[in-house]
Structure formats: C-alpha cells, structure tokens
Design a protein around this motif. Sequence first.
Motif, PDB file in Angstrom:
ATOM      1  N   ARG B 192       0.822  -1.209   0.000  1.00 12.51           N
ATOM      2  CA  ARG B 192       0.000   0.000   0.000  1.00 12.51           C
ATOM      3  C   ARG B 192       0.856   1.258   0.000  1.00 12.51           C
ATOM      4  NH1 ARG B 192      -5.004  -1.763   3.945  1.00 12.51           N
ATOM      5  NH2 ARG B 192      -5.765  -3.362   2.509  1.00 12.51           N
ATOM      6  N   VAL B 193       0.225   2.344  -0.382  1.00 13.76           N
ATOM      7  CA  VAL B 193       0.914   3.634  -0.361  1.00 13.76           C
ATOM      8  C   VAL B 193       1.105   4.036   1.102  1.00 13.76           C
ATOM      9  CG1 VAL B 193       0.809   6.052  -1.005  1.00 13.76           C
ATOM     10  CG2 VAL B 193      -0.083   4.307  -2.567  1.00 13.76           C
ATOM     11  N   ASP B 194       2.346   4.104   1.515  1.00 12.42           N
ATOM     12  CA  ASP B 194       2.628   4.515   2.883  1.00 12.42           C
ATOM     13  C   ASP B 194       3.624   5.673   2.841  1.00 12.42           C
ATOM     14  OD1 ASP B 194       4.980   3.326   2.151  1.00 12.42           O
ATOM     15  OD2 ASP B 194       4.790   1.618   3.508  1.00 12.42           O
ATOM     16  N   ARG B 195       4.046   6.096   4.007  1.00 13.98           N
ATOM     17  CA  ARG B 195       4.916   7.260   4.080  1.00 13.98           C
ATOM     18  C   ARG B 195       6.234   7.014   3.338  1.00 13.98           C
ATOM     19  NH1 ARG B 195       6.833  10.701   9.406  1.00 13.98           N
ATOM     20  NH2 ARG B 195       8.477  11.812   8.291  1.00 13.98           N
ATOM     21  N   ARG B 196       6.725   5.778   3.420  1.00 11.37           N
ATOM     22  CA  ARG B 196       7.995   5.470   2.751  1.00 11.37           C
ATOM     23  C   ARG B 196       7.865   5.618   1.239  1.00 11.37           C
ATOM     24  NH1 ARG B 196       9.355   1.585  -0.078  1.00 11.37           N
ATOM     25  NH2 ARG B 196       7.427   0.484   0.400  1.00 11.37           N
ATOM     26  N   LEU B 197       6.779   5.081   0.696  1.00  7.27           N
ATOM     27  CA  LEU B 197       6.580   5.186  -0.751  1.00  7.27           C
ATOM     28  C   LEU B 197       6.305   6.635  -1.168  1.00  7.27           C
ATOM     29  CD1 LEU B 197       6.266   4.075  -3.566  1.00  7.27           C
ATOM     30  CD2 LEU B 197       3.990   3.242  -2.967  1.00  7.27           C
ATOM     31  N   LEU B 198       5.535   7.343  -0.343  1.00  8.24           N
ATOM     32  CA  LEU B 198       5.272   8.749  -0.655  1.00  8.24           C
ATOM     33  C   LEU B 198       6.572   9.546  -0.652  1.00  8.24           C
ATOM     34  CD1 LEU B 198       2.012   9.334   1.405  1.00  8.24           C
ATOM     35  CD2 LEU B 198       2.218   9.417  -1.094  1.00  8.24           C
ATOM     36  N   ALA B 199       7.448   9.251   0.314  1.00  5.65           N
ATOM     37  CA  ALA B 199       8.716   9.987   0.393  1.00  5.65           C
ATOM     38  C   ALA B 199       9.537   9.758  -0.870  1.00  5.65           C
ATOM     39  CB  ALA B 199       9.497   9.558   1.632  1.00  5.65           C
ATOM     40  N   TRP B 203       6.652  14.567  -5.049  1.00  2.00           N
ATOM     41  CA  TRP B 203       7.567  15.706  -5.146  1.00  2.00           C
ATOM     42  C   TRP B 203       7.993  16.113  -3.740  1.00  2.00           C
ATOM     43  CZ3 TRP B 203       8.852  16.517  -9.976  1.00  2.00           C
ATOM     44  CH2 TRP B 203       7.915  16.307 -10.999  1.00  2.00           C
ATOM     45  N   PRO B 204       9.219  16.625  -3.621  1.00  3.62           N
ATOM     46  CA  PRO B 204       9.572  17.214  -2.320  1.00  3.62           C
ATOM     47  C   PRO B 204       8.586  18.342  -1.993  1.00  3.62           C
ATOM     48  CG  PRO B 204      11.500  17.077  -3.770  1.00  3.62           C
ATOM     49  CD  PRO B 204      10.307  16.723  -4.609  1.00  3.62           C
ATOM     50  N   ALA B 205       8.218  18.441  -0.718  1.00  2.00           N
ATOM     51  CA  ALA B 205       7.215  19.434  -0.317  1.00  2.00           C
ATOM     52  C   ALA B 205       7.646  20.852  -0.683  1.00  2.00           C
ATOM     53  CB  ALA B 205       6.964  19.329   1.186  1.00  2.00           C
ATOM     54  N   GLN B 206       8.961  21.090  -0.748  1.00  2.00           N
ATOM     55  CA  GLN B 206       9.461  22.449  -1.045  1.00  2.00           C
ATOM     56  C   GLN B 206       9.040  22.921  -2.428  1.00  2.00           C
ATOM     57  OE1 GLN B 206      10.936  19.846   0.215  1.00  2.00           O
ATOM     58  NE2 GLN B 206      12.909  20.284   1.149  1.00  2.00           N
ATOM     59  N   ARG B 207       8.678  21.990  -3.316  1.00  2.00           N
ATOM     60  CA  ARG B 207       8.261  22.414  -4.657  1.00  2.00           C
ATOM     61  C   ARG B 207       6.806  22.876  -4.696  1.00  2.00           C
ATOM     62  NH1 ARG B 207      10.423  19.275  -9.728  1.00  2.00           N
ATOM     63  NH2 ARG B 207       9.370  21.106 -10.557  1.00  2.00           N
ATOM     64  N   VAL B 223      -3.259   8.437   2.690  1.00  3.54           N
ATOM     65  CA  VAL B 223      -2.352   9.194   1.824  1.00  3.54           C
ATOM     66  C   VAL B 223      -2.266  10.649   2.284  1.00  3.54           C
ATOM     67  CG1 VAL B 223      -1.996  10.073  -0.514  1.00  3.54           C
ATOM     68  CG2 VAL B 223      -2.672   7.684  -0.161  1.00  3.54           C
ATOM     69  N   ALA B 224      -3.411  11.245   2.592  1.00 10.15           N
ATOM     70  CA  ALA B 224      -3.400  12.658   2.987  1.00 10.15           C
ATOM     71  C   ALA B 224      -2.595  12.847   4.260  1.00 10.15           C
ATOM     72  CB  ALA B 224      -4.828  13.170   3.155  1.00 10.15           C
ATOM     73  N   SER B 225      -2.765  11.947   5.248  1.00  9.30           N
ATOM     74  CA  SER B 225      -1.992  12.154   6.474  1.00  9.30           C
ATOM     75  C   SER B 225      -0.518  11.867   6.247  1.00  9.30           C
ATOM     76  CB  SER B 225      -2.568  11.370   7.664  1.00  9.30           C
ATOM     77  OG  SER B 225      -2.965  10.106   7.282  1.00  9.30           O
ATOM     78  N   GLU B 229       2.547  14.535   6.953  1.00  8.40           N
ATOM     79  CA  GLU B 229       3.754  14.188   7.733  1.00  8.40           C
ATOM     80  C   GLU B 229       5.029  14.532   6.972  1.00  8.40           C
ATOM     81  OE1 GLU B 229       3.696  10.117   8.978  1.00  8.40           O
ATOM     82  OE2 GLU B 229       1.693  10.312   9.841  1.00  8.40           O
ATOM     83  N   LEU B 230       4.952  14.470   5.639  1.00 16.62           N
ATOM     84  CA  LEU B 230       6.127  14.799   4.827  1.00 16.62           C
ATOM     85  C   LEU B 230       6.278  16.303   4.596  1.00 16.62           C
ATOM     86  CD1 LEU B 230       5.933  11.960   2.152  1.00 16.62           C
ATOM     87  CD2 LEU B 230       7.672  12.232   3.924  1.00 16.62           C
ATOM     88  N   GLY B 231       5.382  17.078   5.181  1.00 15.02           N
ATOM     89  CA  GLY B 231       5.526  18.522   5.099  1.00 15.02           C
ATOM     90  C   GLY B 231       4.633  19.197   4.082  1.00 15.02           C
ATOM     91  N   TYR B 232       3.756  18.425   3.432  1.00 12.98           N
ATOM     92  CA  TYR B 232       2.807  19.051   2.514  1.00 12.98           C
ATOM     93  C   TYR B 232       1.803  19.870   3.326  1.00 12.98           C
ATOM     94  CZ  TYR B 232       4.086  16.460  -1.738  1.00 12.98           C
ATOM     95  OH  TYR B 232       4.729  15.981  -2.839  1.00 12.98           O
ATOM     96  N   PRO B 233       1.572  21.131   2.942  1.00 19.43           N
ATOM     97  CA  PRO B 233       0.527  21.894   3.629  1.00 19.43           C
ATOM     98  C   PRO B 233      -0.838  21.283   3.321  1.00 19.43           C
ATOM     99  CG  PRO B 233       1.908  23.297   2.213  1.00 19.43           C
ATOM    100  CD  PRO B 233       2.211  21.882   1.862  1.00 19.43           C
TER     101      PRO B 233
END
Lengths: 88, 248
Positions: B192-199, B203-207, B223-225, B229-233
Amino acid sequence: MTARDDSALDGNAIGGLLLEVFGTEMTAAVAVCGSCGATGPVAETVVFLRAPGTVVRCRNCGAVLMVIIRRGEQNCVDMLGLAALEPR
Amino acid sequence: MAGTAVRGRLTWQVATVETVRDETASVRTIGLAVPDWAGHTAGQHLDVRLTAEDGYSAERSYSIASAPGEPVAITVERLDDGEVSPYLTEELRSGDEIEIRGPIGGYFIWTGDDAATPLLLVAGGSGVVPFRSIIRHRHNLGSDVSVRLLYSARSLPDVIYQAELDDADDGVAVIYTLTRHQPPGWAGHTGRVDRRLLAEAAWPAQRDPLTFVCGPTPFVEAVASGLVELGYPAGLIKTERFGGTEAP
C-alpha cells in the motif's frame, strides 16, 4: 459515528445536490463550522448519504453542519450547524 | 444559519450511450452523447440517475474520464452490491439512454492555467479516473507541467487505462504499486501507499506541488496524512473519497 467512518464520503459527492439546492457550484464554497470554527471548502467536509437524508459533518470536530432531506419535489435544508457558507 | 425548504431545480437531461469499452474485468468506460453539454473542466463529475418501472430511482456521481473538449465519457467500476454500477457495466448498450446532470464540482479540478506548479496525483483503484481527464487535458493543451501519478492497484490486470498511461507524454511519470498480486519479475513497487513510498515517489514538499488524492475513503485518509507528515501543507492537498471499500 466519527469523522473517520469508512462509509463516509466527502463534499465532492454532493456537488449535484448542492447545485440543485443553491443553484450554483458549492463544492469550492467555504464553510465555517458553528461549533469549532474550522474553515474549509465544502468538498472537504464529511458526508453521509444514507443517514437517512444527507448529513454533512465538520472534518475537524464532527459536528453536524447541514442536513438535506428530499421530500417529494422539495429539498428540506437545515444549516443550523454552519456559522457561514460562502460560494467562491 | 436558518433552515429552509427549496424547490428542486430540474437539471436532468437524457444522454445517449455512444460507446462502451471494457477497461478491466470489472471496469467499463461509457462514452455519451449529451445534446446540451455546457463543457467540463478536468476533475469534474456528473450524476447518473436510473429509474425503475415502479418509480424507484437511484443516483450516483461519477468522475468524467474524458478531457475538456472531448466527448463526455465516464469510467465505472462494478460494485457487486451496487444499485447502479452493475447496470452500467453489464446491461448498458450502445444506443441506450440514461439520465444525467452535470458537469458538477469546482474544487477537485485542474484548469491547466498554472504552468509553474507541478502536479502530484495519487490514485487508489478507480480513483484514477479524474486523473485520466487531467493528463489528457495536459496533453491537449501542450502543457509542460510536471506530473507524477502514483497509482495503487490490486494487480496489473486491475490497472485501468494501462496502455494509455504507459504511453503518456514526457513530463508525466506514472508510478505503480501493486498491493495484492504482482506478475513474475515485477520490478515496481508493492504494498500500500505509505509514508515510505510517498517519500520516494512524491515531489519534495518544497516544490509546493498541487496535489490531488482520489480513492476509497481509507486510502485517501492514509495518503493525505502521510503527505502532511512529509511537510505538505494540508491546504494544498485536494481530496476526493468514494466510500467504504477497503484500500486497493
């Protein structure tokens, strides 16, 4: 019932119903919760379609924002849980 | 705000089925001729209403699968206990008429106006449907917006639009994860899509990517949470949930 109930949809699912009720696009409208003050687009609210009737809850605190019940040709709309609702 | 009673506005119209195309064993794309179609934006929906002979009617909302300017099409996944989808995916034939209204929605949409902001699209199962409209719209515009589509499906045969996605333009990266079954030699992601796969895939959140997440409710919540956690607003993540099936 909580905001994380897996049967819950979101405000995108009632875009057609809201268009019918308000006569304009409302999923991007900004809703303000009358209970906790959370502010966000209608699309991001928590929606239950078979409550019975359509029940719209605040994603932050779970309070009921709006209830819409169809009765024949009419939609009965209760918005007592909303502090404000502003189309964009 | 006070309650009130509002007379329902009649906005339903009759559409004629022009084409039916099986995408997977349980998913079908239905092309519609709609005489009074106002034109749609990528990501919008339409409502379908079926009425039985005894007057009982059921309505469902479906994402529009075609790009703006193309003939209207919806892609429907059969739910075995559904009231509407079994009819749409098994009974409906070219030339049949169904009642629809739309286009609907002004939030989960992409107009293509902002060429500088990359797009992150995260799909669970048939949550990929609005993203097909977005990707086709990007192509039709000649846009060079950078797109990443992270698409979670149970198995390769469950992937909708696979040939089209594999043939997507440069600038559109499609990243699959197969959660239940993988073909022999599968080198892509699993699980499943988890934080590791999302990371890894997002895209890096800075973009400051514009982010759309569509799928079953538990998938979208996870996915949203993970993205937050990865810094997406949270305000830059647009979500759309289609209910209580388990995450693909």
